[in-house]
Every structure is written in C-alpha cells, then in structure tokens.
Design an enzyme around this catalytic site. Structure first.
Site, PDB file in Angstrom:
ATOM      1  N   ASN A  23      -0.946 -11.917  -1.940  1.00  0.00           N
ATOM      2  CA  ASN A  23      -1.540 -12.172  -0.619  1.00  0.00           C
ATOM      3  C   ASN A  23      -2.715 -11.245  -0.287  1.00  0.00           C
ATOM      4  OD1 ASN A  23       0.393 -14.258   0.009  1.00  0.00           O
ATOM      5  ND2 ASN A  23       1.896 -12.619   0.269  1.00  0.00           N
ATOM      6  N   ARG A  30      -6.262 -12.577   6.642  1.00  0.00           N
ATOM      7  CA  ARG A  30      -4.813 -12.430   6.727  1.00  0.00           C
ATOM      8  C   ARG A  30      -4.437 -11.404   7.803  1.00  0.00           C
ATOM      9  NH1 ARG A  30      -1.043  -9.085   2.459  1.00  0.00           N
ATOM     10  NH2 ARG A  30       0.943  -9.567   3.465  1.00  0.00           N
TER      11      ARG A  30
HETATM   12  C1  DQA Z   1       0.958  -3.921   2.182  1.00  0.00           C
HETATM   13  C2  DQA Z   1       2.283  -3.705   2.927  1.00  0.00           C
HETATM   14  C3  DQA Z   1       3.356  -4.638   2.408  1.00  0.00           C
HETATM   15  O1  DQA Z   1       4.568  -4.459   3.136  1.00  0.00           O
HETATM   16  C4  DQA Z   1       2.909  -6.081   2.579  1.00  0.00           C
HETATM   17  O2  DQA Z   1       3.880  -6.959   2.043  1.00  0.00           O
HETATM   18  C5  DQA Z   1       1.570  -6.347   2.001  1.00  0.00           C
HETATM   19  C6  DQA Z   1       0.519  -5.363   2.234  1.00  0.00           C
HETATM   20  C7  DQA Z   1      -0.176  -3.052   2.765  1.00  0.00           C
HETATM   21  O3  DQA Z   1      -1.167  -2.863   2.069  1.00  0.00           O
HETATM   22  O4  DQA Z   1      -0.084  -2.607   3.901  1.00  0.00           O
HETATM   23  O5  DQA Z   1       1.322  -7.387   1.420  1.00  0.00           O
HETATM   24  O6  DQA Z   1       1.139  -3.529   0.828  1.00  0.00           O
END
Ligand code: DQA
Length: 158
Positions: A23, A30
């Site tokens: 993601n 996002r």
């Molecule tokens: C993240 C924090 C994670 O909990 C989350 O699932 C992400 C982004 C961050 O960069 O803050 O995808 O790794």
C-alpha cells in the site's frame, strides 16, 4: 531550492536498499491525514539525495506481495551494505519476513511514516524490530532521511 545536502557527492561507499511494503505505492492519496501528501517517489528522491550526500547509492523497490519482498531481501546479500525497510502492515505479522532478514544478516533500519505505537493496538507489535539495528517512526518523510542517516552512521563506524 535550499537543500541540506550538496548537489553532487560521490556514491562510492556502497549501495543501500530502500524497501517498501504493501500500500505504500498509494502514498500521496492514501489516508493523507495520516501519511501526508508526498508520493513514494518523493520520499525515495529525498532519501536518495541524503544517502548520496553521505557517499552511498540507493536502489528502491516496492511490492504489495510478501513473497516478492522476501526474495528481494534474499538477493540483497552481497549486493547491498544495508536495508531501510518500511514493511507497511507486514511489519505487524509477517514472521517469514523477520526470518528472511535474520537469515541474510544485513543491517536493517525499520522505518515508518506514522508512529504505529500511537495507533491501533494491532500495530504495536513489530516483527521487524527484533531483527533491526533500530527503528524510526512518526516523522513523516523525514523518517526515511533519519533512517538513512542512522544506517550510514552504523556502517561508517562498524
Ligand atoms: C506504516 C505503518 C503501518 O502500520 C501501516 O500498515 C502502513 C504504513 C507507516 O509507514 O506508518 O502501511 O508502515
């Protein structure tokens, strides 16, 4: 534009792998209230500039697929001096990624844009932290720059 780093410096100390999990390709759109409006390319460009000023080149890879991330970790051995890893949600449960990092034995800095410790309870555990030399979280895009600087200090002093 003013920059903390000089424009051109030799990247002759080796290469660092900047690895991004699921993601994170959507950064920019996002959940901007949590992750900001900068894109992944913006973060990579800033981190790369920071690394180059400190004498290291950077390769960046992003995948939404755990198997691909594990393969990238496997192939990092012998090719990179260290890894800066934002494993996204895989951070919180992907023990196979933990094992891969442990097997390869490269220094890893865990990085997060947000501060998972201040968010939902399921984000409080990290499977990356026990195999990282350290973790940086909560500073937005600056987290990547701080992670690069921390990794380089570690490499330069080992
Ligand atoms: C993240 C924090 C994670 O909990 C989350 O699932 C992400 C982004 C961050 O960069 O803050 O995808 O790794």
């Amino acid at each position: 534009m003013h920059s903390q780093y000089p424009e051109r410096m030799p990247s002759n100390k080796g290469r660092l792998l900047l690895l991004h999990g699921p993601n994170l390709n959507l950064l920019g759109t996002r959940e901007p209230a949590i992750y900001g409006t900068a894109t992944l390319a913006d973060h990579v460009a800033r981190a790369t500039k920071a690394a180059e000023a400190l004498g290291y080149g950077v390769d960046s890879e992003q995948s939404n697929d755990l198997a691909v991330l594990i393969a990238l970790v496997h192939h990092a051995a012998g090719k990179y001096q260290g890894i800066v890893l934002n494993a996204g949600a895989f951070t919180h449960f992907a023990w196979s990624l933990h094992d891969a990092l442990k097997s390869v034995g490269l220094p890893v800095v865990e990085v997060h844009l947000s501060n998972p410790a201040a968010r939902e309870p399921w984000r409080h555990e990290s499977v990356v932290a026990p195999v990282a030399i350290g973790s940086i979280a909560g500073f937005g895009g600056t987290s990547y720059v701080l992670a690069i600087e921390a990794l380089v200090r570690h490499l330069d002093h080992q």
